[in-house]
Write an enzyme that holds these catalytic residues in place. Structure first.
Site, PDB file in Angstrom:
ATOM      1  N   PHE A 112      46.593  30.548  45.250  1.00 24.36           N
ATOM      2  CA  PHE A 112      46.014  31.939  44.738  1.00 24.36           C
ATOM      3  C   PHE A 112      44.570  32.077  45.057  1.00 24.36           C
ATOM      4  CE2 PHE A 112      49.202  30.136  41.729  1.00 24.36           C
ATOM      5  CZ  PHE A 112      49.791  31.151  41.326  1.00 24.36           C
ATOM      6  N   ASP A 113      44.210  33.388  45.456  1.00 24.60           N
ATOM      7  CA  ASP A 113      42.959  33.451  45.334  1.00 24.60           C
ATOM      8  C   ASP A 113      42.442  33.631  44.020  1.00 24.60           C
ATOM      9  OD1 ASP A 113      40.614  35.275  46.117  1.00 24.60           O
ATOM     10  OD2 ASP A 113      41.575  36.816  44.818  1.00 24.60           O
ATOM     11  N   ALA A 114      41.120  33.698  43.596  1.00 25.82           N
ATOM     12  CA  ALA A 114      40.761  33.708  42.381  1.00 25.82           C
ATOM     13  C   ALA A 114      40.126  34.845  41.734  1.00 25.82           C
ATOM     14  CB  ALA A 114      39.569  32.427  42.406  1.00 25.82           C
ATOM     15  N   ASP A 115      39.263  35.535  42.184  1.00 27.74           N
ATOM     16  CA  ASP A 115      38.399  36.784  41.846  1.00 27.74           C
ATOM     17  C   ASP A 115      39.529  37.776  41.985  1.00 27.74           C
ATOM     18  OD1 ASP A 115      35.311  36.223  41.127  1.00 27.74           O
ATOM     19  OD2 ASP A 115      36.018  34.802  42.589  1.00 27.74           O
TER      20      ASP A 115
END
Length: 215
Positions: A10-13
């Site tokens: 997953f990317d975060a932001d």
């Protein structure tokens, strides 16, 4: 329906965390402090997802490493002051991560956010313990959209690219996953439009629940 994968990156932001307003406030503050620049939300949102130094160069032109560190430090100090006002998870994030974890899936974050604030934000939103691996700009020489961050996560997870899915909210994420030979998913809650993507993602996620609708 979606294939059942062994690993989810997953990317975060913009993918797990809803941070766009917080990020905009931090840019507004920093650009005013260092250049008295007025900036728009559109300008900021367009470049979320690449390392901070590169983002600031859109506003300040080329920055020496020293100057970049000073600007980034001011930006991050301000962000750590205000994050509690703005930071939250998107709907369903915590629940679905728990379900994936229960199913024995390996979970990683692959982000352009630096490790220090990433850990603070994961702790604040109570999801830190769900992740096996965190890949941040400190982890690799090269960054999204190049494949290195995704490949590094797969190496640490000991998973093959073909059995892993990269989930993100920006073209940099989809390119990074695709360049690493992975399937990709673009989140429909992104501030970015599908037309901003350089490549067609394997899936569009309308909400987090889509990740557990295996066929």
């Amino acid at each position: 329906y979606m294939k059942d994968y062994s690993a989810y990156l997953f990317d975060a932001d913009g993918t797990l965390f809803d941070t766009v307003e917080m990020i905009f406030q931090c840019y507004k503050y920093t650009c005013k402090k260092f250049g008295n620049l007025s900036i728009t939300r559109e300008l900021v949102f367009k470049n979320i997802g690449i390392p901070l130094k590169n983002q600031f160069e859109y506003f300040f032109d080329t920055l020496s490493d020293e100057k970049a560190e000073e600007v980034i430090k001011a930006y991050m100090d301000y962000q750590l002051k205000i994050f509690k006002e703005y930071l939250c998870l998107f709907p369903g994030v915590s629940e679905i991560l728990h379900i994936l974890k229960k199913k024995g899936k390996k979970l990683a974050i692959v982000t352009s956010r630096r490790i220090e604030s990433l850990i603070i934000y994961l702790e604040h939103t109570n999801i830190l313990d769900l992740f096996d691996v965190l890949v941040t700009p400190e982890s690799t020489e090269k960054h999204k959209p190049l494949p290195e961050p995704a490949s590094e996560a797969l190496k640490q997870l000991n998973c093959k690219n073909r059995e892993s899915l990269f989930i993100g909210d920006a073209t940099f994420d989809i390119e990074c996953g695709k360049n690493a030979g992975m399937d990709t998913a673009f989140v429909a809650w992104s501030k970015n439009t599908q037309s901003s993507l350089k490549f067609e993602p394997t899936y569009i996620l309308n909400n987090m629940c889509d990740l557990v609708n295996f066929y």
